[in-house]
Design an enzyme around this catalytic site. Structure first.
Site, mmCIF file in Angstrom:
data_model
loop_
_atom_site.group_PDB
_atom_site.id
_atom_site.type_symbol
_atom_site.label_atom_id
_atom_site.label_comp_id
_atom_site.label_asym_id
_atom_site.label_seq_id
_atom_site.Cartn_x
_atom_site.Cartn_y
_atom_site.Cartn_z
ATOM 1 N N LYS A 1 0.894 -1.175 0.000
ATOM 2 C CA LYS A 1 0.000 0.000 0.000
ATOM 3 C C LYS A 1 0.926 1.218 0.000
ATOM 4 O O LYS A 1 1.479 1.602 1.030
ATOM 5 C CB LYS A 1 -0.866 -0.026 1.265
ATOM 6 N N GLU B 1 10.106 16.089 14.431
ATOM 7 C CA GLU B 1 10.628 15.939 13.079
ATOM 8 C C GLU B 1 9.959 16.965 12.159
ATOM 9 O O GLU B 1 8.739 16.951 11.992
ATOM 10 C CB GLU B 1 10.294 14.522 12.602
ATOM 11 N N CYS C 1 14.244 10.647 6.603
ATOM 12 C CA CYS C 1 14.088 10.196 7.989
ATOM 13 C C CYS C 1 15.358 10.436 8.813
ATOM 14 O O CYS C 1 15.289 10.766 9.987
ATOM 15 C CB CYS C 1 13.713 8.719 8.021
ATOM 16 N N GLU D 1 9.835 1.151 10.651
ATOM 17 C CA GLU D 1 10.921 2.096 10.355
ATOM 18 C C GLU D 1 10.274 3.467 10.411
ATOM 19 O O GLU D 1 9.453 3.801 9.555
ATOM 20 C CB GLU D 1 11.484 1.863 8.943
HETATM 21 P P1 NAD Z 1 2.745 8.395 7.387
HETATM 22 O O1 NAD Z 1 2.853 7.632 8.632
HETATM 23 O O2 NAD Z 1 1.793 9.532 7.327
HETATM 24 O O3 NAD Z 1 2.319 7.455 6.170
HETATM 25 C C1 NAD Z 1 3.076 6.301 5.859
HETATM 26 C C2 NAD Z 1 2.162 5.291 5.216
HETATM 27 O O4 NAD Z 1 1.190 4.890 6.169
HETATM 28 C C3 NAD Z 1 1.387 5.823 4.007
HETATM 29 O O5 NAD Z 1 1.303 4.815 3.043
HETATM 30 C C4 NAD Z 1 0.035 6.119 4.590
HETATM 31 O O6 NAD Z 1 -1.012 6.056 3.646
HETATM 32 C C5 NAD Z 1 -0.101 5.014 5.610
HETATM 33 N N1 NAD Z 1 -1.054 5.310 6.683
HETATM 34 C C6 NAD Z 1 -1.371 6.516 7.196
HETATM 35 N N2 NAD Z 1 -2.302 6.375 8.165
HETATM 36 C C7 NAD Z 1 -2.564 5.052 8.264
HETATM 37 C C8 NAD Z 1 -3.424 4.284 9.088
HETATM 38 N N3 NAD Z 1 -4.215 4.836 9.999
HETATM 39 N N4 NAD Z 1 -3.410 2.946 8.925
HETATM 40 C C9 NAD Z 1 -2.599 2.349 8.018
HETATM 41 N N5 NAD Z 1 -1.792 3.038 7.200
HETATM 42 C C10 NAD Z 1 -1.768 4.375 7.319
HETATM 43 O O7 NAD Z 1 4.207 8.846 7.006
HETATM 44 P P2 NAD Z 1 4.661 9.696 5.750
HETATM 45 O O8 NAD Z 1 4.306 11.117 6.016
HETATM 46 O O9 NAD Z 1 4.202 9.054 4.487
HETATM 47 O O10 NAD Z 1 6.233 9.488 5.777
HETATM 48 C C11 NAD Z 1 7.063 10.307 6.478
HETATM 49 C C12 NAD Z 1 7.547 9.598 7.720
HETATM 50 O O11 NAD Z 1 8.217 8.401 7.337
HETATM 51 C C13 NAD Z 1 8.571 10.415 8.464
HETATM 52 O O12 NAD Z 1 8.346 10.306 9.839
HETATM 53 C C14 NAD Z 1 9.878 9.757 8.068
HETATM 54 O O13 NAD Z 1 10.924 9.975 8.973
HETATM 55 C C15 NAD Z 1 9.475 8.325 7.992
HETATM 56 N N6 NAD Z 1 10.435 7.552 7.191
HETATM 57 C C16 NAD Z 1 11.240 6.632 7.837
HETATM 58 C C17 NAD Z 1 12.191 5.908 7.120
HETATM 59 C C18 NAD Z 1 13.076 4.882 7.793
HETATM 60 O O14 NAD Z 1 13.672 4.059 7.101
HETATM 61 N N7 NAD Z 1 13.174 4.885 9.108
HETATM 62 C C19 NAD Z 1 12.310 6.103 5.742
HETATM 63 C C20 NAD Z 1 11.477 7.030 5.123
HETATM 64 C C21 NAD Z 1 10.532 7.746 5.866
#
Ligand code: NAD
Length: 502
Positions: A179, A391, A290, A255
């Site tokens: 997804k 962040e 991240c 992650e």
């Molecule tokens: P997010 O948590 O908003 O969304 C991530 C994913 O989760 C998306 O596909 C989103 O549609 C889904 N999602 C959102 N709400 C959900 C729910 N209630 N149930 C199930 N799925 C849901 O994060 P984002 O804004 O897309 O990404 C940014 C974040 O990701 C930052 O915090 C960044 O640091 C982190 N990140 C971490 C790494 C790592 O390797 N540690 C790498 C890249 C990004």
């Protein structure tokens, strides 16, 4: 590069593009200029269920999970080749979709993604299982695929993050339902098509776009999904753990975000390089990273700070955003209007709490229709400020000062995050001492984001509970089976069977 690339917004399920069952879509606009890109399927519980059933069927059939290793490996090699054949198309799609510079996209996300797939593929027939050293029976400790993996990915490295999950999960013989983020789904959808062309059998890789709270939640809640592999914010990770506890208790591998401390000591070997890399550490990918080096920790010495920061400021010019489709561009647009507003709010909040603007702090190219923000440096940031704790995920560097090594360690470790940290020093003892003291999954000494596919990546504390890449990246996608074959030495076996923990 040209914008003529056609974007496919439908789900890719059971080897073909399909519309969402409800027919619902949402519009995707480019953050570069606000132009309409395509409609994307807003998949719901039914679509997820359909995709999971297909994935389960493919897994149980053995068409992929029991494929001879050499064959499975060749399919993934072919996928890597196809990614390279389509590299321009993929890079342009990624740039149009989330705003990052096409040159970096091509090099890091797309070619890097192909390289990662090859690395995972090469491991397939080199990972041996284990035998128990006990000779009273034959104890086999074997690795098996976990089954159906639910992968939920973020928007900042959409293709590359999907590759880390898909590449290692497929290499281990699993079926995967992805997804992608609703803010950047296009290259992941294309990945489904390319994998199928490469020979990944139908149902083995399903791409189901949609909103997180609908499609993501349905995947997280599905009882026939054997594990969730998630990259995103720690708030969403908690939702996923809740879904799991309310359904089948599947493991949720996380992650999440970071608040990397980049500590420069006066004894750094090369302060010019440290300044250059400190700018790159925060402004690369517009800070939407991240592990972005968002906290620069400098010794509390006015002359040192002035000299060092003027260098960082000069290097920040290199990261001024402009049209990311220009191959010379090193920084592009932020992902959307809401995120631009969020970044602005963080900067304003920091100024309200007493930080000072050293450079930047303004929206760029306001008439472009896109979402550009200057590389920004804030001084006078203290550990209690919101900007020092949360962040930002944008091109904003917070400069903080420390009194001595101990103070630097305390400040560096003083957030809820623990993804990464960096240390600049010429003192070998200090390098070891401070690395050991860092409460983070990654520590980089005299560099930033060092390492390659052979190094695990993941975080401490709220930054996560798992590791991607390297051999450790396979663990979450496998089960360990202990098989004991008796050799007829009944007395000895009975005595020793209970000699360990029950
Ligand atoms: P997010 O948590 O908003 O969304 C991530 C994913 O989760 C998306 O596909 C989103 O549609 C889904 N999602 C959102 N709400 C959900 C729910 N209630 N149930 C199930 N799925 C849901 O994060 P984002 O804004 O897309 O990404 C940014 C974040 O990701 C930052 O915090 C960044 O640091 C982190 N990140 C971490 C790494 C790592 O390797 N540690 C790498 C890249 C990004």
């Amino acid at each position: 590069m040209s914008k003529s690339t056609k974007a496919e917004g439908r789900a890719f399920i059971n080897g073909q593009y399909v519309n969402s069952m409800s027919g619902e879509v949402f519009a995707s606009y480019s953050p570069i200029d606000g132009e309409f890109l395509t409609n994307i399927d807003a998949c719901n519980e039914q679509d997820i269920h359909h995709a999971v059933l297909g994935a389960r069927r493919s897994f149980e059939s053995g068409v992929w999970s029991a494929m001879p290793l050499q064959e499975r490996k060749n399919v993934l090699f072919k996928l890597a080749d196809l990614i390279i054949e389509h590299e321009e198309e993929l890079a342009v799609l990624e740039t149009l979709d989330m705003g990052k510079p096409v040159s970096l996209c091509l090099e890091s996300d797309i070619r890097g993604g192909a390289h990662a797939i090859r690395w995972f593929a090469e491991c397939i027939d080199k990972l041996y299982d284990h035998m128990s050293p006990n000779h009273q029976g034959i104890g086999m400790i074997t690795r098996e695929p976990i089954g159906v993996v639910g992968a939920i990915t973020p928007w900042n490295f959409p293709f590359y993050m999907a590759i880390w999950k898909v590449g290692s999960a497929l290499a281990m013989g699993n079926s995967v339902v992805v997804k992608p983020s609703e803010r950047a789904s296009l290259t992941t959808i294309k990945l489904g098509e390319l994998a199928h062309k490469a020979g990944v059998p139908e149902g083995v890789l399903q791409i189901v776009p949609g909103y997180g709270r609908v499609a993501g939640a349905a995947l997280g809640r599905h009882s026939d999904v054997d594990c969730i592999s998630f990259t995103g914010s720690h708030t969403t990770s908690r939702e996923l753990m809740k879904y799991s506890s309310e359904t089948n208790g599947k493991p949720v591998h996380i992650e999440a975000g970071g608040k990397t401390a980049n500590i420069v000591f006066k004894d750094a070997l090369n302060l010019e390089e440290a300044a250059q890399v400190s700018a790159q550490a925060i402004f690369y990918n517009m800070g939407e990273v991240c592990f972005a080096g968002s906290r620069l920790l400098l010794p509390d010495d006015e002359d040192f700070i002035e000299t060092f920061l003027s260098k960082v400021k000069n290097y920040s010019e290199y990261w001024q955003p402009y049209n990311p489709l220009d191959m010379q561009s090193m920084a592009g647009a932020l992902v959307d209007a809401a995120h631009l507003q969020r970044v602005e709010n963080f900067v304003q909040g920091a100024l309200d709490q007493g930080a000072q603007l050293f450079t930047g702090g303004k929206i760029k190219h306001p008439d472009s229709g896109g979402y550009y923000y200057e590389p920004t440096i804030l001084t006078g940031v203290t550990p209690d400020m919101t900007i020092a704790q949360e962040e930002v995920f944008g091109p904003v560097l917070s400069v903080m000062t420390y009194q001595d090594e101990e103070d630097a360690i305390r400040i560096a470790n003083g957030t809820d995050y623990g993804l990464a940290s960096a240390i600049w020093t010429g003192d070998l003892n200090r390098a070891h001492r401070v690395s050991r003291a860092m409460k983070s999954g990654n520590v980089w000494v005299n560099c930033f984001h060092g390492g390659d596919m052979t190094m695990p990546f993941g975080g401490y504390k709220q930054s996560g509970n798992t590791r991607d890449k390297a051999f450790t990246g396979f663990e979450k996608y496998t089960q360990i089976k202990s098989t004991w074959i008796a050799l007829g030495l009944r007395i000895l076996v009975n005595v020793n069977a209970h000699s360990g923990a029950s």
